[in-house]
Design a protein around this motif. Structure first.
Motif, PDB file in Angstrom:
ATOM      1  N   LEU A 177     -50.099 -12.538  -6.450  1.00  0.00           N
ATOM      2  CA  LEU A 177     -49.052 -13.568  -6.580  1.00  0.00           C
ATOM      3  C   LEU A 177     -48.016 -13.413  -5.459  1.00  0.00           C
ATOM      4  CD1 LEU A 177     -48.496 -13.577 -10.459  1.00  0.00           C
ATOM      5  CD2 LEU A 177     -49.444 -15.448  -9.096  1.00  0.00           C
ATOM      6  N   VAL A 178     -47.646 -12.151  -5.161  1.00  0.00           N
ATOM      7  CA  VAL A 178     -46.672 -11.916  -4.084  1.00  0.00           C
ATOM      8  C   VAL A 178     -47.271 -12.280  -2.723  1.00  0.00           C
ATOM      9  CG1 VAL A 178     -45.303 -10.155  -2.879  1.00  0.00           C
ATOM     10  CG2 VAL A 178     -45.455 -10.117  -5.375  1.00  0.00           C
ATOM     11  N   LEU A 179     -48.541 -11.930  -2.496  1.00  0.00           N
ATOM     12  CA  LEU A 179     -49.196 -12.276  -1.230  1.00  0.00           C
ATOM     13  C   LEU A 179     -49.298 -13.793  -1.054  1.00  0.00           C
ATOM     14  CD1 LEU A 179     -51.968  -9.541  -1.103  1.00  0.00           C
ATOM     15  CD2 LEU A 179     -50.227  -9.911   0.648  1.00  0.00           C
ATOM     16  N   ALA A 180     -49.605 -14.502  -2.151  1.00  0.00           N
ATOM     17  CA  ALA A 180     -49.655 -15.966  -2.097  1.00  0.00           C
ATOM     18  C   ALA A 180     -48.274 -16.529  -1.745  1.00  0.00           C
ATOM     19  CB  ALA A 180     -50.141 -16.525  -3.433  1.00  0.00           C
ATOM     20  N   LEU A 181     -47.218 -15.940  -2.335  1.00  0.00           N
ATOM     21  CA  LEU A 181     -45.843 -16.370  -2.033  1.00  0.00           C
ATOM     22  C   LEU A 181     -45.512 -16.129  -0.556  1.00  0.00           C
ATOM     23  CD1 LEU A 181     -42.940 -17.243  -2.872  1.00  0.00           C
ATOM     24  CD2 LEU A 181     -42.497 -14.826  -3.403  1.00  0.00           C
ATOM     25  N   VAL A 182     -45.874 -14.947  -0.041  1.00  0.00           N
ATOM     26  CA  VAL A 182     -45.611 -14.594   1.366  1.00  0.00           C
ATOM     27  C   VAL A 182     -46.276 -15.602   2.305  1.00  0.00           C
ATOM     28  CG1 VAL A 182     -46.220 -12.904   3.162  1.00  0.00           C
ATOM     29  CG2 VAL A 182     -45.216 -12.127   1.009  1.00  0.00           C
ATOM     30  N   LEU A 183     -47.545 -15.906   2.037  1.00  0.00           N
ATOM     31  CA  LEU A 183     -48.288 -16.818   2.913  1.00  0.00           C
ATOM     32  C   LEU A 183     -47.783 -18.254   2.767  1.00  0.00           C
ATOM     33  CD1 LEU A 183     -51.670 -15.041   2.388  1.00  0.00           C
ATOM     34  CD2 LEU A 183     -50.630 -15.437   4.623  1.00  0.00           C
ATOM     35  N   TRP A 184     -47.344 -18.618   1.569  1.00  0.00           N
ATOM     36  CA  TRP A 184     -46.738 -19.951   1.389  1.00  0.00           C
ATOM     37  C   TRP A 184     -45.448 -20.036   2.201  1.00  0.00           C
ATOM     38  CZ3 TRP A 184     -42.001 -21.438  -0.758  1.00  0.00           C
ATOM     39  CH2 TRP A 184     -41.842 -22.835  -0.911  1.00  0.00           C
ATOM     40  N   MET A 185     -44.636 -18.947   2.186  1.00  0.00           N
ATOM     41  CA  MET A 185     -43.400 -18.922   2.987  1.00  0.00           C
ATOM     42  C   MET A 185     -43.721 -19.101   4.472  1.00  0.00           C
ATOM     43  SD  MET A 185     -41.469 -15.762   1.022  1.00  0.00           S
ATOM     44  CE  MET A 185     -40.031 -15.614   2.066  1.00  0.00           C
ATOM     45  N   ARG A 186     -44.777 -18.453   4.922  1.00  0.00           N
ATOM     46  CA  ARG A 186     -45.159 -18.579   6.340  1.00  0.00           C
ATOM     47  C   ARG A 186     -45.663 -19.995   6.649  1.00  0.00           C
ATOM     48  NH1 ARG A 186     -48.047 -12.726   6.841  1.00  0.00           N
ATOM     49  NH2 ARG A 186     -46.164 -11.535   7.332  1.00  0.00           N
ATOM     50  N   SER A 187     -46.285 -20.628   5.671  1.00  0.00           N
ATOM     51  CA  SER A 187     -46.790 -21.992   5.908  1.00  0.00           C
ATOM     52  C   SER A 187     -45.654 -22.995   6.082  1.00  0.00           C
ATOM     53  CB  SER A 187     -47.721 -22.433   4.763  1.00  0.00           C
ATOM     54  OG  SER A 187     -46.964 -22.755   3.602  1.00  0.00           O
ATOM     55  N   ARG A 188     -44.420 -22.570   5.720  1.00  0.00           N
ATOM     56  CA  ARG A 188     -43.247 -23.443   5.869  1.00  0.00           C
ATOM     57  C   ARG A 188     -42.542 -23.230   7.215  1.00  0.00           C
ATOM     58  NH1 ARG A 188     -43.943 -27.142   2.420  1.00  0.00           N
ATOM     59  NH2 ARG A 188     -41.711 -27.612   2.306  1.00  0.00           N
ATOM     60  N   PHE A 189     -43.034 -22.299   8.043  1.00  0.00           N
ATOM     61  CA  PHE A 189     -42.420 -22.058   9.349  1.00  0.00           C
ATOM     62  C   PHE A 189     -42.498 -23.309  10.223  1.00  0.00           C
ATOM     63  CE2 PHE A 189     -43.472 -17.200   9.544  1.00  0.00           C
ATOM     64  CZ  PHE A 189     -42.450 -16.963   8.646  1.00  0.00           C
ATOM     65  N   ASN A 190     -41.558 -23.422  11.167  1.00  0.00           N
ATOM     66  CA  ASN A 190     -41.677 -24.428  12.229  1.00  0.00           C
ATOM     67  C   ASN A 190     -41.286 -23.773  13.550  1.00  0.00           C
ATOM     68  OD1 ASN A 190     -38.769 -24.533  12.535  1.00  0.00           O
ATOM     69  ND2 ASN A 190     -38.718 -25.834  10.705  1.00  0.00           N
ATOM     70  N   THR A 191     -41.348 -24.536  14.633  1.00  0.00           N
ATOM     71  CA  THR A 191     -41.121 -23.935  15.956  1.00  0.00           C
ATOM     72  C   THR A 191     -39.663 -23.527  16.178  1.00  0.00           C
ATOM     73  OG1 THR A 191     -40.928 -26.178  16.847  1.00  0.00           O
ATOM     74  CG2 THR A 191     -43.066 -25.091  17.077  1.00  0.00           C
ATOM     75  N   GLN A 192     -38.777 -23.902  15.244  1.00  0.00           N
ATOM     76  CA  GLN A 192     -37.368 -23.486  15.347  1.00  0.00           C
ATOM     77  C   GLN A 192     -37.066 -22.232  14.511  1.00  0.00           C
ATOM     78  OE1 GLN A 192     -37.844 -27.107  15.529  1.00  0.00           O
ATOM     79  NE2 GLN A 192     -37.516 -26.517  17.658  1.00  0.00           N
ATOM     80  N   ALA A 193     -38.091 -21.682  13.845  1.00  0.00           N
ATOM     81  CA  ALA A 193     -37.887 -20.510  12.978  1.00  0.00           C
ATOM     82  C   ALA A 193     -37.349 -19.334  13.796  1.00  0.00           C
ATOM     83  CB  ALA A 193     -39.198 -20.122  12.315  1.00  0.00           C
ATOM     84  N   ASP A 194     -36.265 -18.692  13.302  1.00  0.00           N
ATOM     85  CA  ASP A 194     -35.699 -17.565  14.042  1.00  0.00           C
ATOM     86  C   ASP A 194     -36.343 -16.246  13.596  1.00  0.00           C
ATOM     87  OD1 ASP A 194     -34.569 -16.969  11.576  1.00  0.00           O
ATOM     88  OD2 ASP A 194     -32.568 -17.670  12.111  1.00  0.00           O
ATOM     89  N   PHE A 195     -35.924 -15.152  14.249  1.00  0.00           N
ATOM     90  CA  PHE A 195     -36.533 -13.829  14.041  1.00  0.00           C
ATOM     91  C   PHE A 195     -36.446 -13.389  12.572  1.00  0.00           C
ATOM     92  CE2 PHE A 195     -36.420  -9.199  13.948  1.00  0.00           C
ATOM     93  CZ  PHE A 195     -37.486  -8.862  14.775  1.00  0.00           C
ATOM     94  N   VAL A 196     -35.272 -13.554  11.967  1.00  0.00           N
ATOM     95  CA  VAL A 196     -35.063 -13.103  10.583  1.00  0.00           C
ATOM     96  C   VAL A 196     -35.936 -13.905   9.625  1.00  0.00           C
ATOM     97  CG1 VAL A 196     -33.368 -12.898   8.714  1.00  0.00           C
ATOM     98  CG2 VAL A 196     -32.726 -12.287  11.056  1.00  0.00           C
ATOM     99  N   THR A 197     -36.001 -15.231   9.835  1.00  0.00           N
ATOM    100  CA  THR A 197     -36.831 -16.097   8.975  1.00  0.00           C
ATOM    101  C   THR A 197     -38.291 -15.661   9.015  1.00  0.00           C
ATOM    102  OG1 THR A 197     -35.348 -17.936   9.471  1.00  0.00           O
ATOM    103  CG2 THR A 197     -37.501 -18.502   8.541  1.00  0.00           C
ATOM    104  N   ILE A 198     -38.766 -15.298  10.204  1.00  0.00           N
ATOM    105  CA  ILE A 198     -40.171 -14.892  10.360  1.00  0.00           C
ATOM    106  C   ILE A 198     -40.414 -13.503   9.764  1.00  0.00           C
ATOM    107  CG2 ILE A 198     -41.955 -14.325  12.074  1.00  0.00           C
ATOM    108  CD1 ILE A 198     -40.710 -16.557  13.838  1.00  0.00           C
ATOM    109  N   MET A 199     -39.379 -12.640   9.795  1.00  0.00           N
ATOM    110  CA  MET A 199     -39.564 -11.260   9.326  1.00  0.00           C
ATOM    111  C   MET A 199     -39.460 -11.117   7.807  1.00  0.00           C
ATOM    112  SD  MET A 199     -38.002  -7.777  10.962  1.00  0.00           S
ATOM    113  CE  MET A 199     -36.348  -7.909  10.318  1.00  0.00           C
ATOM    114  N   ILE A 200     -38.701 -11.968   7.147  1.00  0.00           N
ATOM    115  CA  ILE A 200     -38.497 -11.834   5.689  1.00  0.00           C
ATOM    116  C   ILE A 200     -39.830 -11.765   4.920  1.00  0.00           C
ATOM    117  CG2 ILE A 200     -37.650 -13.048   3.621  1.00  0.00           C
ATOM    118  CD1 ILE A 200     -35.177 -13.850   5.323  1.00  0.00           C
ATOM    119  N   PRO A 201     -40.786 -12.693   5.152  1.00  0.00           N
ATOM    120  CA  PRO A 201     -42.059 -12.586   4.420  1.00  0.00           C
ATOM    121  C   PRO A 201     -42.794 -11.269   4.682  1.00  0.00           C
ATOM    122  CG  PRO A 201     -41.878 -14.724   5.501  1.00  0.00           C
ATOM    123  CD  PRO A 201     -40.757 -13.878   6.017  1.00  0.00           C
ATOM    124  N   THR A 202     -42.627 -10.687   5.890  1.00  0.00           N
ATOM    125  CA  THR A 202     -43.291  -9.423   6.216  1.00  0.00           C
ATOM    126  C   THR A 202     -42.742  -8.284   5.356  1.00  0.00           C
ATOM    127  OG1 THR A 202     -43.436 -10.234   8.488  1.00  0.00           O
ATOM    128  CG2 THR A 202     -43.990  -7.951   8.125  1.00  0.00           C
TER     129      THR A 202
END
Length: 523
Positions: free
Chosen positions: A349-374
């Motif tokens: 369930l957590v892995l699905a949430l992490v990958l869903w969060m990444r699927s919401r990224f866009n080209t304006q995503a900053d460093f912190v936004t990209i690192m939180i799911p990790t």
């Protein structure tokens, strides 16, 4: 081999400084091995650029290591009986050091892939043998502590791998990601030999399933070549890809028949008769394939289309092990009291949430936004391997434990290589589709296109340069959308794996610590 070594079971546990140095030597070798599965991930664009191939062709650097490593795993039992556990372990470490040195010296991609395959093959016995030697160093009452110490090195290595790989690539040169193994490996080999040479296991000549091994090498190699070469050769429109597919399918069919009928099979497929074993192995392998495919894809996207350096991409990936290191001891202590299926369900369930969060990224995503799911992903990893391997090994007799652990790890590592190839192939094909759809909106009659071209012309760009700039922007968006597609699909697949976990029947693992030993081996 004139002298008959003492049977492993008769060795007394090590004490004092000998146990400390033995633990450090074995852990250093394991650390070096696991580090090499992740250190190259962030360096792929640099390696590919330096050797004149595309970054997606560069993924062979990862898959060749994984496939060769998977092939070597089932041989560990036979080799350790033939040469002795200590000799095999030390020999494996020394050969790994030599292969690492050759990887750093590789003048082209073909040579590097060949040396990475050699490195993966000789590394095969290191992890299972480091476990068995470590367990023999501690009294039975401290077996759990021994495995916890061992598992910590396998969790620290994936944290340091991307960071170290990125820093070395940016500040020195990519061959040094392989050269750093040389001093570590030499120290580990010398220390291990000094401490364990008088504790050698008994050796005996046992038959090896030569045909089974040959069939295993043929079908796995053919399958991996189909996955890695398919996208460059238009898949089944290529006679070579069709031929390799036939070889893989026929080789696999013959392998299955032979292994089920041979007296001394290289892979004991009869283990799949147990429901817990087949359901656990399938679940951990598909889960690992999804996880590893996404771990390779993320730094490729960040470096190729988001302007990240290898160091920055490594920093985004590094936190995946932090929460896993904190929570793994808790999982190890409580997995005997809590239904492990609950832990695995939570992990997925957590892995699905992490990958869903990444699927919401866009080209304006900053460093912190990209690192939180990790960071969040580390929570899932703590509840992933140990409970799943506990389920897989439950009800397994002690004498079948080494074969079962070897087979599960073989399937899992092969699935990781497949996951890498499938995710990069799918990424390219989805990007091509998104590019064609986005390009339809870029035409002379579009006000947005006219405004962009005017702005670029005012900045001093020629019409050709302006169009090239627009194409780069379309490319960036297309590959972002393609990555989001894969993240979203992977999230869905993790949810679909949950019912498979509940097909198993949890029970106490035979041999007490056996499941814990196998769980640590899964890393």
């Amino acid at each position: 081999m004139a002298t008959s070594p003492t049977p492993a079971a008769q060795h007394q546990p090590l004490e004092g400084s000998a146990r400390l140095w033995g633990t450090l030597a074995l852990s250093a070798a394991t650390f070096m091995n696991v580090l090499d599965t992740s250190i190259a991930n962030v360096s792929l664009p640099a390696i590919a650029g330096d050797l004149g191939v595309s970054p997606n062709q560069g993924t062979w650097v990862i898959t060749s290591f994984a496939v060769a490593n998977a092939i070597a795993l089932p041989l560990t039992g036979w080799l350790s009986q033939r040469f002795g556990q200590v000799r095999l372990f030390v020999g494996s470490v020394i050969l790994f050091v030599l292969a690492s040195w050759m990887c750093g010296l590789a003048p082209n991609m073909t040579t590097l892939i060949a040396f990475r395959a050699l490195q993966g093959f000789v590394a095969g016995p290191m992890i299972p043998l480091s476990q068995s030697l470590l367990l023999s160093s501690y009294p039975k009452a401290l077996a759990g502590l021994a495995m916890a110490l061992w598992a910590m090195t396998t969790l620290v290595a994936p944290v340091l791998g991307p960071l170290l790989g990125g820093w070395i690539t940016d500040n020195i040169n990519w061959p040094w990601i392989f050269y750093i193994n040389i001093p570590v490996g030499i120290a580990a080999a010398l220390s291990s030999w000094a401490i364990y040479r008088k504790r050698e296991s008994q050796t005996r000549k046992v038959p090896i399933d030569k045909l089974g091994l040959a069939l295993l090498v043929v079908w796995i190699s053919a399958m991996q070549m189909v996955l890695d070469l398919g996208k460059e050769n238009d898949w089944f429109h290529s006679g070579m890809i069709v031929g390799l597919t036939v070889v893989a399918v026929v080789g696999f069919a013959f392998f299955m028949v032979w292994e089920l009928t041979d007296v001394h099979p290289v892979v004991d497929l009869r283990l799949f008769a147990k429901r817990n074993f087949w359901a656990g192995t399938v679940t951990v392998s598909i889960g690992y394939g999804l996880f590893f495919g996404n771990v390779v894809l993320l730094p490729l996207w960040l470096q190729q289309f988001m302007g990240y350096t290898a160091t920055d991409a490594g920093m985004v990936l590094a936190p995946v092990g932090l929460m896993a290191m904190v929570l793994s001891p808790f999982v190890g202590k409580t997995v005997g009291r809590v239904d492990p299926r609950r832990y695995v369900t939570f992990s997925f369930l957590v892995l699905a949430l992490v990958l869903w969060m990444r699927s919401r990224f866009n080209t304006q995503a900053d460093f912190v936004t990209i690192m939180i799911p990790t960071v969040v992903q580390g929570v899932a990893m703590a509840f992933f391997f140990i409970p799943l391997m506990t389920i897989t090994m439950s009800g397994m007799s002690q004498e079948r434990m080494p074969a079962a652990s070897g087979l599960t790890n073989f399937v899992r590592i092969t699935a990781g290589a497949i996951g890498t190839s499938v995710s990069t192939t799918l990424w390219e094909s989805r990007a091509a589709l998104h590019h064609s759809q986005l390009a339809e909106a870029v035409n002379p009659s579009s006000p947005a296109t006219q405004a962009t071209l005017s702005g670029l012309a005012a900045a001093g760009l020629t019409p050709q340069q302006a169009l090239a700039q627009i194409n780069r922007l379309v490319d960036q968006q297309a590959f972002m959308l393609a990555a989001a597609d894969i993240f979203y699909l992977s999230a869905g697949l993790f949810l679909l794996l949950i019912p498979l976990v509940w097909l198993t029947h949890p029970q106490r693992a035979a041999g007490g610590g056996g499941a814990l030993d196998a769980a640590a081996g899964a890393h």
